[in-house]
Design a protein around this motif. Structure first.
Motif, PDB file in Angstrom:
ATOM      1  N   THR A   7       6.068  -8.283  21.596  1.00 30.19           N
ATOM      2  CA  THR A   7       5.624  -9.564  21.774  1.00 30.19           C
ATOM      3  C   THR A   7       3.995  -9.779  23.160  1.00 30.19           C
ATOM      4  N   PRO A   8       3.959 -10.935  23.547  1.00 30.15           N
ATOM      5  CA  PRO A   8       3.856 -12.241  22.039  1.00 30.15           C
ATOM      6  C   PRO A   8       3.229 -12.018  20.736  1.00 30.15           C
ATOM      7  N   ARG A   9       3.404 -12.352  19.846  1.00 31.63           N
ATOM      8  CA  ARG A   9       2.733 -12.068  18.702  1.00 31.63           C
ATOM      9  C   ARG A   9       1.056 -13.180  18.682  1.00 31.63           C
ATOM     10  N   HIS A  10       0.835 -14.169  19.732  1.00 32.55           N
ATOM     11  CA  HIS A  10      -0.402 -14.572  19.507  1.00 32.55           C
ATOM     12  C   HIS A  10      -0.307 -15.065  21.854  1.00 32.55           C
ATOM     13  N   LYS A  11      -1.389 -14.314  21.892  1.00 30.30           N
ATOM     14  CA  LYS A  11      -1.720 -15.430  23.389  1.00 30.30           C
ATOM     15  C   LYS A  11      -2.801 -15.919  23.762  1.00 30.30           C
ATOM     16  N   VAL A  12      -3.156 -16.610  24.444  1.00 29.65           N
ATOM     17  CA  VAL A  12      -4.124 -17.256  24.801  1.00 29.65           C
ATOM     18  C   VAL A  12      -4.320 -17.210  26.693  1.00 29.65           C
ATOM     19  N   THR A  13      -5.656 -17.049  26.874  1.00 27.06           N
ATOM     20  CA  THR A  13      -5.340 -16.951  28.140  1.00 27.06           C
ATOM     21  C   THR A  13      -6.757 -17.623  28.601  1.00 27.06           C
ATOM     22  N   GLY A  14      -6.963 -17.792  29.994  1.00 26.68           N
ATOM     23  CA  GLY A  14      -8.504 -18.199  29.510  1.00 26.68           C
ATOM     24  C   GLY A  14      -8.894 -16.549  30.455  1.00 26.68           C
ATOM     25  N   LYS A  15     -10.846 -17.153  30.508  1.00 30.03           N
ATOM     26  CA  LYS A  15     -11.525 -15.940  31.013  1.00 30.03           C
ATOM     27  C   LYS A  15     -10.518 -15.726  32.713  1.00 30.03           C
ATOM     28  N   GLY A  16     -10.406 -14.431  32.765  1.00 29.20           N
ATOM     29  CA  GLY A  16     -10.419 -14.445  34.351  1.00 29.20           C
ATOM     30  C   GLY A  16      -8.940 -13.929  34.289  1.00 29.20           C
ATOM     31  N   GLN A  17      -8.240 -14.511  33.030  1.00 28.01           N
ATOM     32  CA  GLN A  17      -6.765 -14.499  34.084  1.00 28.01           C
ATOM     33  C   GLN A  17      -5.999 -12.706  33.589  1.00 28.01           C
ATOM     34  N   GLU A  18      -4.870 -13.086  33.284  1.00 34.08           N
ATOM     35  CA  GLU A  18      -4.534 -11.146  33.202  1.00 34.08           C
ATOM     36  C   GLU A  18      -3.423 -10.908  31.871  1.00 34.08           C
ATOM     37  N   ALA A  19      -3.394 -10.782  31.033  1.00 35.58           N
ATOM     38  CA  ALA A  19      -2.948 -10.557  30.252  1.00 35.58           C
ATOM     39  C   ALA A  19      -1.504  -9.768  29.824  1.00 35.58           C
ATOM     40  N   THR A  20      -0.174  -9.279  29.826  1.00 38.95           N
ATOM     41  CA  THR A  20       0.313  -8.750  29.029  1.00 38.95           C
ATOM     42  C   THR A  20       1.046  -7.848  28.055  1.00 38.95           C
ATOM     43  N   LEU A  21       1.121  -7.314  27.091  1.00 40.18           N
ATOM     44  CA  LEU A  21       0.769  -7.186  25.883  1.00 40.18           C
ATOM     45  C   LEU A  21       2.533  -6.064  25.355  1.00 40.18           C
ATOM     46  N   TRP A  22       3.471  -6.457  25.217  1.00 42.00           N
ATOM     47  CA  TRP A  22       4.514  -5.320  25.437  1.00 42.00           C
ATOM     48  C   TRP A  22       4.740  -4.977  23.662  1.00 42.00           C
ATOM     49  N   CYS A  23       5.837  -3.570  24.258  1.00 45.61           N
ATOM     50  CA  CYS A  23       5.608  -3.482  22.611  1.00 45.61           C
ATOM     51  C   CYS A  23       7.145  -2.103  23.033  1.00 45.61           C
ATOM     52  N   GLU A  24       7.768  -2.312  21.805  1.00 42.76           N
ATOM     53  CA  GLU A  24       9.399  -1.625  21.769  1.00 42.76           C
ATOM     54  C   GLU A  24       8.771  -0.626  20.857  1.00 42.76           C
ATOM     55  N   PRO A  25       9.286   0.513  20.998  1.00 40.93           N
ATOM     56  CA  PRO A  25       8.903   1.706  19.161  1.00 40.93           C
ATOM     57  C   PRO A  25       9.880   1.425  18.976  1.00 40.93           C
ATOM     58  N   ILE A  26       9.996   2.230  18.200  1.00 38.41           N
ATOM     59  CA  ILE A  26      11.128   2.726  17.130  1.00 38.41           C
ATOM     60  C   ILE A  26      12.584   3.276  17.496  1.00 38.41           C
ATOM     61  N   SER A  27      13.759   3.499  17.695  1.00 36.63           N
ATOM     62  CA  SER A  27      13.954   4.008  18.665  1.00 36.63           C
ATOM     63  C   SER A  27      14.232   5.417  17.730  1.00 36.63           C
ATOM     64  N   GLY A  28      13.984   5.932  18.703  1.00 38.71           N
ATOM     65  CA  GLY A  28      13.989   7.761  18.715  1.00 38.71           C
ATOM     66  C   GLY A  28      12.937   8.395  18.527  1.00 38.71           C
ATOM     67  N   HIS A  29      11.977   7.215  18.513  1.00 36.08           N
ATOM     68  CA  HIS A  29      10.607   8.254  18.746  1.00 36.08           C
ATOM     69  C   HIS A  29       9.959   8.171  19.560  1.00 36.08           C
ATOM     70  N   SER A  30       9.480   9.502  19.647  1.00 29.03           N
ATOM     71  CA  SER A  30       9.252   9.708  21.090  1.00 29.03           C
ATOM     72  C   SER A  30       7.350   9.696  21.569  1.00 29.03           C
ATOM     73  N   ALA A  31       6.172   9.351  20.238  1.00 26.98           N
ATOM     74  CA  ALA A  31       5.033   8.898  20.774  1.00 26.98           C
ATOM     75  C   ALA A  31       4.723   7.424  20.914  1.00 26.98           C
ATOM     76  N   VAL A  32       4.082   6.716  21.321  1.00 25.64           N
ATOM     77  CA  VAL A  32       3.676   5.423  21.426  1.00 25.64           C
ATOM     78  C   VAL A  32       2.240   5.297  21.118  1.00 25.64           C
ATOM     79  N   PHE A  33       1.332   4.910  20.521  1.00 27.51           N
ATOM     80  CA  PHE A  33      -0.154   4.616  21.064  1.00 27.51           C
ATOM     81  C   PHE A  33      -0.431   3.226  20.582  1.00 27.51           C
ATOM     82  N   TRP A  34      -1.354   2.977  21.031  1.00 29.97           N
ATOM     83  CA  TRP A  34      -2.123   1.672  20.953  1.00 29.97           C
ATOM     84  C   TRP A  34      -2.879   1.608  20.733  1.00 29.97           C
TER      85      TRP A  34
END
Lengths: 116, 111
Positions: A7-34
């Motif tokens: 989440t979110p699926r789509h994000k529009v920001t203006g130049k200079g702003q901050e963006a935070t992207l979220w990820c919830e891995p599959i339950s029980g998985h120990s490794a997360v990649f971006w």
């Protein structure tokens, strides 16, 4: 099993702003990649966590990008002072255990970031 | 050269045709995954291979670590097979668990 959630699926920001992207891995998985996907560069590795610990951030731009995994159920990718060249689809993936025999990575739907 | 070279970049097939995609690796890889990216951008895992050959329905994939290549064969292509196919390889050295992707093959299946 809802799979990897981003989440979110789509994000529009203006130049200079901050963006935070979220990820919830599959339950029980120990490794997360971006990863990041652009037309020009294709799919590129950014960073990876194992058991919440950062293991390899060799793909992360040295400035403005940071990633955390405060608990086993979510990870965040933060981009400070966003620039137009940060526009991309950011993909999160998780795998059961990178030490496992078959550590298939399962991908979320991605967050499409557009920096104007 | 590129660590993962994927060919062809684009492929057009008629329904019912057979064809294959190939990825060559510049170095020895531990494993390979094949993905289909659908029109919504979702990466769907098709295969994970550490060696040998796997089949799933009309799809078959082979990974030869020693010869540094992997193939994905599509049999009896259907309209829903259209999309972009990616191979992604995991390096064999140290803690190199990240995936390195090919540039993709855009597959178009027409009636």
């Amino acid at each position: 099993n809802a799979g990897v959630i981003q989440t979110p699926r789509h994000k529009v920001t203006g130049k200079g702003q901050e963006a935070t992207l979220w990820c919830e891995p599959i339950s029980g998985h120990s490794a997360v990649f971006w990863y990041r996907q652009t037309i020009v560069q294709g799919l590129e590795f950014l960073t990876y966590f194992r058991n919440q610990a950062p293991i390899d951030d060799s793909g992360m731009p040295k400035e403005r990008f940071s990633a955390q995994m405060p608990n086993q159920s979510h990870s965040t990718l933060k981009i400070q002072s966003t620039q137009p060249q940060d526009s991309a689809v950011y993909l999160c993936a998780s795998s059961l255990d990178v030490w496992a025999t078959q550590d298939t990575q399962y991908f979320g739907p991605g967050t499409r970031l557009l920096v104007l | 050269g590129m660590p993962v070279e994927q060919n062809p970049p684009a492929l057009s097939l008629y329904e019912g045709a057979d064809s294959g995609l190939r990825c060559n690796f510049s170095t020895t890889m531990k494993s390979v995954q094949w993905f289909q990216q659908n029109h919504r951008g979702r990466l769907i895992t098709l295969f994970y291979l550490a060696q040998g050959t796997k089949e799933n329905g009309r799809l078959k994939s082979t990974f030869n670590s020693k010869e540094r290549y992997s193939t994905l064969h599509i049999k009896d292509a259907q309209l829903e097979d259209s999309g972009t196919y990616f191979c992604a390889a995991e390096g064999s050295g140290g803690s190199n668990y990240k995936l390195t992707f090919g540039k993709g093959t855009l597959l178009t299946v027409t009636p």
